[in-house]
Design an enzyme around this catalytic site. Structure first.
Site, PDB file in Angstrom:
ATOM      1  N   THR A  27       0.879  -1.163   0.075  1.00 33.57           N
ATOM      2  CA  THR A  27      -0.332  -0.085   0.156  1.00 33.57           C
ATOM      3  C   THR A  27       0.973   1.263  -0.118  1.00 33.57           C
ATOM      4  O   THR A  27       0.401   2.193  -0.464  1.00 33.57           O
ATOM      5  CB  THR A  27      -0.895  -0.087   1.230  1.00 33.57           C
ATOM      6  N   PHE A  34      -7.506  -3.876  -1.248  1.00 35.20           N
ATOM      7  CA  PHE A  34      -9.066  -4.174  -1.664  1.00 35.20           C
ATOM      8  C   PHE A  34      -9.790  -4.296  -0.878  1.00 35.20           C
ATOM      9  O   PHE A  34     -11.042  -3.936  -0.510  1.00 35.20           O
ATOM     10  CB  PHE A  34      -9.249  -4.826  -2.888  1.00 35.20           C
ATOM     11  N   GLN A 102       2.436 -12.260   0.893  1.00 28.83           N
ATOM     12  CA  GLN A 102       1.040 -12.545   0.420  1.00 28.83           C
ATOM     13  C   GLN A 102       0.814 -11.648  -0.763  1.00 28.83           C
ATOM     14  O   GLN A 102      -0.263 -11.830  -1.292  1.00 28.83           O
ATOM     15  CB  GLN A 102       0.189 -12.344   1.663  1.00 28.83           C
ATOM     16  N   ASP A 105       2.682  -8.619  -6.546  1.00 25.68           N
ATOM     17  CA  ASP A 105       2.991  -7.370  -7.290  1.00 25.68           C
ATOM     18  C   ASP A 105       4.437  -7.344  -7.713  1.00 25.68           C
ATOM     19  O   ASP A 105       4.879  -6.640  -8.738  1.00 25.68           O
ATOM     20  CB  ASP A 105       2.735  -6.105  -6.499  1.00 25.68           C
ATOM     21  N   HIS A 120       0.580 -16.350  -2.726  1.00 26.27           N
ATOM     22  CA  HIS A 120      -0.374 -15.991  -3.429  1.00 26.27           C
ATOM     23  C   HIS A 120      -0.265 -15.956  -5.124  1.00 26.27           C
ATOM     24  O   HIS A 120      -1.228 -15.426  -5.921  1.00 26.27           O
ATOM     25  CB  HIS A 120      -1.315 -14.808  -3.099  1.00 26.27           C
ATOM     26  N   CYS A 131      -3.123 -25.268 -22.927  1.00 25.78           N
ATOM     27  CA  CYS A 131      -1.576 -25.484 -23.281  1.00 25.78           C
ATOM     28  C   CYS A 131      -0.581 -25.462 -22.425  1.00 25.78           C
ATOM     29  O   CYS A 131       0.499 -25.898 -22.788  1.00 25.78           O
ATOM     30  CB  CYS A 131      -1.486 -25.298 -24.931  1.00 25.78           C
ATOM     31  N   CYS A 149      -4.976 -17.672 -25.725  1.00 24.57           N
ATOM     32  CA  CYS A 149      -3.656 -18.123 -26.343  1.00 24.57           C
ATOM     33  C   CYS A 149      -3.921 -18.337 -27.788  1.00 24.57           C
ATOM     34  O   CYS A 149      -5.234 -18.395 -28.308  1.00 24.57           O
ATOM     35  CB  CYS A 149      -3.357 -19.470 -25.582  1.00 24.57           C
ATOM     36  N   THR A 189       1.007  -6.419   7.824  1.00 23.88           N
ATOM     37  CA  THR A 189      -0.196  -7.472   7.811  1.00 23.88           C
ATOM     38  C   THR A 189      -0.764  -7.678   9.215  1.00 23.88           C
ATOM     39  O   THR A 189      -0.125  -7.624  10.088  1.00 23.88           O
ATOM     40  CB  THR A 189       0.295  -9.060   7.470  1.00 23.88           C
ATOM     41  N   SER A 190      -2.227  -8.002   9.241  1.00 24.46           N
ATOM     42  CA  SER A 190      -2.912  -8.081  10.439  1.00 24.46           C
ATOM     43  C   SER A 190      -3.015  -9.412  10.572  1.00 24.46           C
ATOM     44  O   SER A 190      -3.637  -9.907  11.859  1.00 24.46           O
ATOM     45  CB  SER A 190      -4.235  -7.255  10.173  1.00 24.46           C
TER      46      SER A 190
END
Length: 242
Positions: A27, A34, A102, A105, A120, A131, A149, A189-190
């Site tokens: 952030t 989000f 987690q 990006d 993630h 494929c 593709c 992170t919480s």
């Protein structure tokens, strides 16, 4: 002695440090979490982010998934902040053994970190579901509608959607790193997203550090808690003895 000095001391004395990070690390590079802004997104989308970013929604509403994904998840302009940069520096000194994140990006790698375990997945890996041909993130960003593709198959981001399992190899590597760590630094992170947050239970060391703006379920176990912006806190740190 200040909290910053205490953290510097722990780092100086350890040769096996692991960092576990969440959305708060990103952030501060301008990438929104989000989960904390559902109200904003609901103004533009018919479904909450958790629904759109699910395996079921991807399979049944692929075009709408990609509309949200391109607009709200792909932030290719984002740059690493001081947290990413200082962690990369710590790795070059052979003190930081792994970054477990987690986030999807790729900012840790952009800052120079090599040993990054992405719980993630990553926006930078995309593949054909038919494929398995690999596609770079630019293919997703520049395509319209559902990216396809050459074989006609649908291209899917290699990110873990709600309803999908985590990569077992990444989990095993993360457990191994956390179990062996002398110092575990948890930042941004919480610890509310499972199963990722459950990995912390494998830590057996005596130096658990929490760097976060808010309280976490692990506060009672921590040896050092530093409340605030992780980027601003790491900005004050100078690891090198040079």
């Amino acid at each position: 002695m200040t909290d910053i000095e205490n953290l510097k001391g722990l780092v100086a004395e350890s040769g096996n440090i692991v960092f576990f990070g969440g959305a708060g690390v990103s952030t501060e590079s301008g990438i929104p979490d989000f989960r904390s802004v559902d109200g904003l997104y609901s103004q533009s989308y018919k479904y909450p982010p958790e629904t759109i970013l699910s395996h079921e929604f991807f399979m049944n509403n692929t075009e709408e998934f990609y509309h949200f994904y391109r607009n709200k998840i792909l932030h290719l302009e984002a740059k690493p902040n001081y947290a990413h940069i200082k962690l990369a520096e710590l790795e070059t000194e052979d003190k930081l053994k792994a970054v477990i994140t987690q986030n999807i990006d790729g900012l840790h790698q952009l800052a120079g970190s090599k040993k990054v375990l992405e719980l993630h997945g990553s926006i930078y890996r995309n593949y054909c579901m038919h494929c398995h041909q690999f596609y770079p993130v630019q293919t997703i960003k520049e395509s319209q509608g559902v990216p396809e593709c050459g074989c006609g198959g649908t291209i899917k981001p290699d990110v873990v959607l709600y309803g999908e399992g985590l990569n077992s190899d990444v989990i095993n590597q993360s457990v191994g790193a956390i179990t062996k760590a002398e110092v575990l630094i948890i930042g941004g992170t919480s610890l509310g997203v499972y199963p990722a947050a459950g990995l912390i239970d494998y830590y057996r060391g005596r130096n658990l550090v929490l760097v976060n703006k808010s309280s976490t379920p692990m506060d009672s176990r921590a040896n050092l808690i530093i409340k605030g912006s992780i980027g601003e806190i790491f900005k004050q740190l100078k690891w090198s003895k040079k």
